[in-house]
Design an enzyme around this catalytic site. Structure first.
Site, PDB file in Angstrom:
ATOM      1  N   CYS A  39     -21.446   4.577  -4.893  1.00 44.15           N
ATOM      2  CA  CYS A  39     -21.288   3.170  -4.522  1.00 44.15           C
ATOM      3  C   CYS A  39     -20.200   2.524  -5.364  1.00 44.15           C
ATOM      4  CB  CYS A  39     -22.606   2.401  -4.669  1.00 44.15           C
ATOM      5  SG  CYS A  39     -23.114   2.147  -6.370  1.00 44.15           S
ATOM      6  N   CYS A  53     -19.963   2.925  -9.207  1.00 45.74           N
ATOM      7  CA  CYS A  53     -19.333   4.149  -9.707  1.00 45.74           C
ATOM      8  C   CYS A  53     -17.816   3.970  -9.769  1.00 45.74           C
ATOM      9  CB  CYS A  53     -19.653   5.334  -8.801  1.00 45.74           C
ATOM     10  SG  CYS A  53     -21.405   5.578  -8.449  1.00 45.74           S
ATOM     11  N   ASP A  56      17.552 -12.387   9.323  1.00 40.36           N
ATOM     12  CA  ASP A  56      18.991 -12.248   9.140  1.00 40.36           C
ATOM     13  C   ASP A  56      19.587 -11.854  10.493  1.00 40.36           C
ATOM     14  OD1 ASP A  56      21.355 -12.048   7.392  1.00 40.36           O
ATOM     15  OD2 ASP A  56      21.305  -9.952   8.032  1.00 40.36           O
ATOM     16  N   ASP A  65      18.110  -5.981   6.044  1.00 41.70           N
ATOM     17  CA  ASP A  65      18.359  -4.539   6.050  1.00 41.70           C
ATOM     18  C   ASP A  65      17.885  -3.849   4.782  1.00 41.70           C
ATOM     19  OD1 ASP A  65      20.207  -5.210   4.134  1.00 41.70           O
ATOM     20  OD2 ASP A  65      21.964  -4.767   5.351  1.00 41.70           O
ATOM     21  N   ASP A 114      20.381  -7.871   1.775  1.00 36.73           N
ATOM     22  CA  ASP A 114      19.543  -9.061   1.669  1.00 36.73           C
ATOM     23  C   ASP A 114      18.506  -8.947   0.560  1.00 36.73           C
ATOM     24  OD1 ASP A 114      20.726 -10.228   4.077  1.00 36.73           O
ATOM     25  OD2 ASP A 114      19.662  -8.647   5.127  1.00 36.73           O
TER      26      ASP A 114
END
Length: 741
Positions: A15, A18, A428, A627, A631
């Protein structure tokens, strides 16, 4: 020292408690940058420079198991889990049948009481048989609980062990020392302990099978790897194992075959199905000098290509690695759940004790001891931290895989969650909205200057530039077989144009701003330039020694699917902005064609990030699409940066989200998958919290004073077992996700 990522397969974790224990202990180790457990996958990802033996020993000292994850280990883990699920079903059947026999016997009143010595002897034997079955069917639960106790932890197994253990111990006390319990409370609960364990085993088996489906996306990606490659050497072609392929090998691919590694076509042409990598539905035509991606499928022609990336360097290998790492990350909402989960089990244990005390001290029900035992046991049994622990990671795992199927690579859980909240997208223009392959459309000379002379001057200077517009001019001139002149003193003027010297004459190429700055009169071309700009063309003015020679116009065609993608983004409630360095009139013309009303025009590269900041200052959660290279500042400034590209050219490491398909539709897919995943996580969390929020009070007996309803511990066990199955099943619905707008 560079950090590395190492993946391990974990065993013995049951669970979220742990998970927290392992992460806290490993993150405290020297040279561990970060340790992240994927509870849904039962794996561990460790970043840092640490020997695997140190990590494995640290995990084993906590009472859990670990081993390095490779392809063979992963397959072995899947087989072991399948076998484990079958064993759990057998154990569930044994415990369930034994418990059902006792339950039916009690119901039809054929079992003896616990009054006489012979009756008690009968139940003593039954108790020992029950203990044996409990150890067989639920031994793993008790071992895990004991291990947690030794490590000062409390887990789901602790609750189950306490609940069923309490039922058995109380029942044996009734059998061995009946006088310790009031006469009316002398009832045995052996059947409850057995049926609860049977139901939990049954639920765990279903959960394992359901979890196995969550990794299908990764399995599908791994399955794209070719096993062999047909290498051409010494005038013959031979199939060799994919592991033996090296860079620069020449490889033959025939129709219908997988492309084994990344490379560049050197002979022949074909159409390639790249959908499994990029999400692009239509086959892509490829010819000499075009790149191909390993794992894609050759649809028609036969061709030879040179291997450029092999093994772990291929695009597919990077994608698999990135998705697996992303699946191990947690969105902010999951980290909050981890905090809640760490307090959950102790809180339930305290609630169970308080429930028993309240019944013992304030209940008028008879027998009070029986009610006290039943309610305390039921509270322990019904609580389920597993459902909480699985709620987020299981959905993240499926969601990241589904995104990969659409050619969308989401870096981490934080990006996944933020993408679902975006309300503004900045696009862009060049290469994102448009194709990024401009074409020269008009040459407008002035005075005695000829078209050929104007083009020659322009192309001679632009051959020094790497800008897409410059490339369009140079290619056009080369196709005309024009002689390009030598130049000197070339310099780029960011956001304006370029300058250079031809012979002894100073040449300026650029936009109207550059001409005005240099006091060059453009009035003779303003009317034509404005007309071209209104049609979406970019106009470049050419001047020599302060005298305007003419202009050239260039058009960058809009991608076929840009308009559709922008409409879909707007339907998602997102405001779309276009960002460009073009003249305002040109920018507005393009924006009108594609349905965008918000435009940032004449923006210098250095100012792109400031435009993103401006939107953020107004309270927007902003995504930037570019790209991934030119940018970069704006992508970094945005709340989510989308790097748009294709195939092996994509900069996988450059943004929060990488789009393998060269289309804005990838942004729509990313946001749609993100919204679906976060919606799924919230559904899981709501179900888990409601389950525990309602189940625990009902188990404690809150309805008894009003309706006389008391929850049976066996029903509580069934509910607990099925809560995790419900969460996993709901997460698996994401595998059926399809973008619908």
């Amino acid at each position: 020292m560079d950090s590395t990522n190492t993946k391990y397969i974990l065993t013995g974790i049951s669970c979220a408690s742990c998970v927290k224990t392992i992460e806290n202990n490993l993150n405290a180790l020297e040279h561990v940058t970060e340790a992240k457990v994927n509870f849904a996958e039962r794996t561990l990802l460790v970043s840092g420079q640490v020997e695997p033996d140190i990590i494995i020993n640290a995990i084993e000292s906590l009472g859990y198991g670990a081993k390095l994850a490779d392809e063979n280990a992963t397959e072995q883990q899947a087989q072991e889990e399948f076998i484990h699920a079958k064993k759990l079903l057998i154990k569930a059947a044994v415990a369930g049948i034994a418990g059902a026999i006792l339950l039916i016997g009690d119901f039809i009143d054929i079992l003896p009481g616990v009054q006489t010595l012979s009756e008690r002897a009968f139940w003593f034997v039954i108790g020992l048989i029950t203990l044996g079955i409990m150890m067989y069917a639920g031994g793993h639960l008790y071992r895990n609980a004991w291990r947690a106790f030794k490590n000062h932890q409390s887990t789901m197994d602790t609750l189950v062990a306490l609940g069923t253990g309490t039922a058995w111990v109380f029942s044996m006390l009734v059998v061995i020392i009946p006088t310790i319990v009031p006469e009316l409370a002398r009832h045995v609960y052996f059947e409850a302990a057995l049926i609860i364990i049977g139901l939990i085993d049954f639920g765990a088996s279903l959960e394992i099978k359901a979890r196995g489906k969550t990794s299908q996306a990764i399995k599908r990606l791994i399955g794209l790897n070719a096993k062999t490659a047909r290498v051409a050497k010494d005038n013959q072609e031979k199939d060799i194992p994919i592991e033996e392929v090296v860079a620069d090998d020449i490889i033959r691919v025939r129709p219908g075959e997988k492309i084994p590694v990344d490379g560049t076509i050197v002979e022949g042409e074909s159409s390639i199905d790249e959908a499994m990598i990029t999400g692009e539905p239509m086959p892509v035509s490829k010819r000499v000098n075009d790149d191909v991606i390993g794992g894609t499928i050759n649809k028609s022609g036969s061709f030879l290509f040179k291997a450029t990336r092999v093994g772990k360097d291929t695009a597919l290998a990077h994608i698999i690695d990135m998705v697996q790492q992303a699946q191990n990350t947690k969105p902010p909402i999951a980290r909050l759940v981890d905090v809640v989960s760490s307090y959950f089990v102790p809180t339930v244990m305290v609630t169970a004790v308080l429930t028993a005390l309240i019944w013992f001290n304030f209940s008028a029900a008879v027998p009070v001891v029986g009610y006290m035992v039943v309610t305390g046991m039921t509270v322990l049994i019904i609580a389920c931290p597993c459902a909480l622990g699985l709620a987020a990671p299981i959905s993240v795992m499926v969601g990241m895989g589904k995104a990969a199927e659409y050619g969308v690579l989401i870096r981490n859980g934080n990006a996944l969650q933020t993408a679902s909240k975006l309300n503004a997208i900045v696009l862009d223009k060049t290469g994102t909205i448009t194709k990024g392959h401009p074409e020269l459309t008009n040459i407008i000379p002035l005075g005695d200057v000829t078209e050929e002379e104007l083009l020659s001057i322009t192309a001679s200077i632009e051959q020094q530039s790497e800008h897409p517009l410059a490339l369009a001019i140079v290619n056009y001139a080369k196709n005309k077989n024009l002689h390009l002149q030598p130049i000197s003193d070339f310099s780029a003027i960011a956001g304006y144009g370029v300058r250079a010297t031809i012979g002894n004459q100073l040449i300026f190429l650029g936009n109207r701003k550059l001409m005005h700055e240099q006091s060059i009169d453009c009035s003779a071309l303003e009317s034509k330039a404005d007309n071209l700009s209104s049609q979406g063309h970019t106009v470049i003015y050419i001047a020599r020694d302060k005298q305007l020679l003419g202009a050239i116009s260039i058009s960058d065609p809009i991608k076929e699917d840009s308009i559709d993608a922008i409409k879909q983004l707007q339907k998602l409630g997102i405001t779309v902005y276009m960002l460009t360095g073009d003249h305002e009139q040109t920018a507005n013309a393009v924006a009108n064609k594609i349905g965008i009303t918000h435009v940032f025009a004449e923006v210098l590269p250095k100012d792109k990030a400031n435009k993103v900041k401006e939107l953020q200052r107004h309270g927007n959660i902003v995504g930037m699409v570019g790209d991934g290279i030119n940018d970069a500042p704006a992508l970094a400034q945005a709340d989510i940066g989308f790097a748009i590209g294709s195939g092996t050219d994509v900069a996988i490491e450059s943004a929060d989200v990488t789009l393998m398909r060269n289309s804005i539709l990838g942004v729509v897919d990313a946001i749609s998958v993100s919204k679906a995943t976060m919606r799924n996580i919230k559904q899981n969390l709501f179900g888990a919290f409601i389950y525990n929020g309602v189940g625990i009070p009902v188990a404690a007996g809150i309805l008894y004073p009003f309706l006389g309803i008391l929850l049976n511990p066996m029903i509580a066990g069934a509910a607990m077992a099925m809560s995790s199955v419900t969460v996993v099943s709901n997460a698996n619905r994401l595998r059926l996700f399809k973008r619908k707008i």
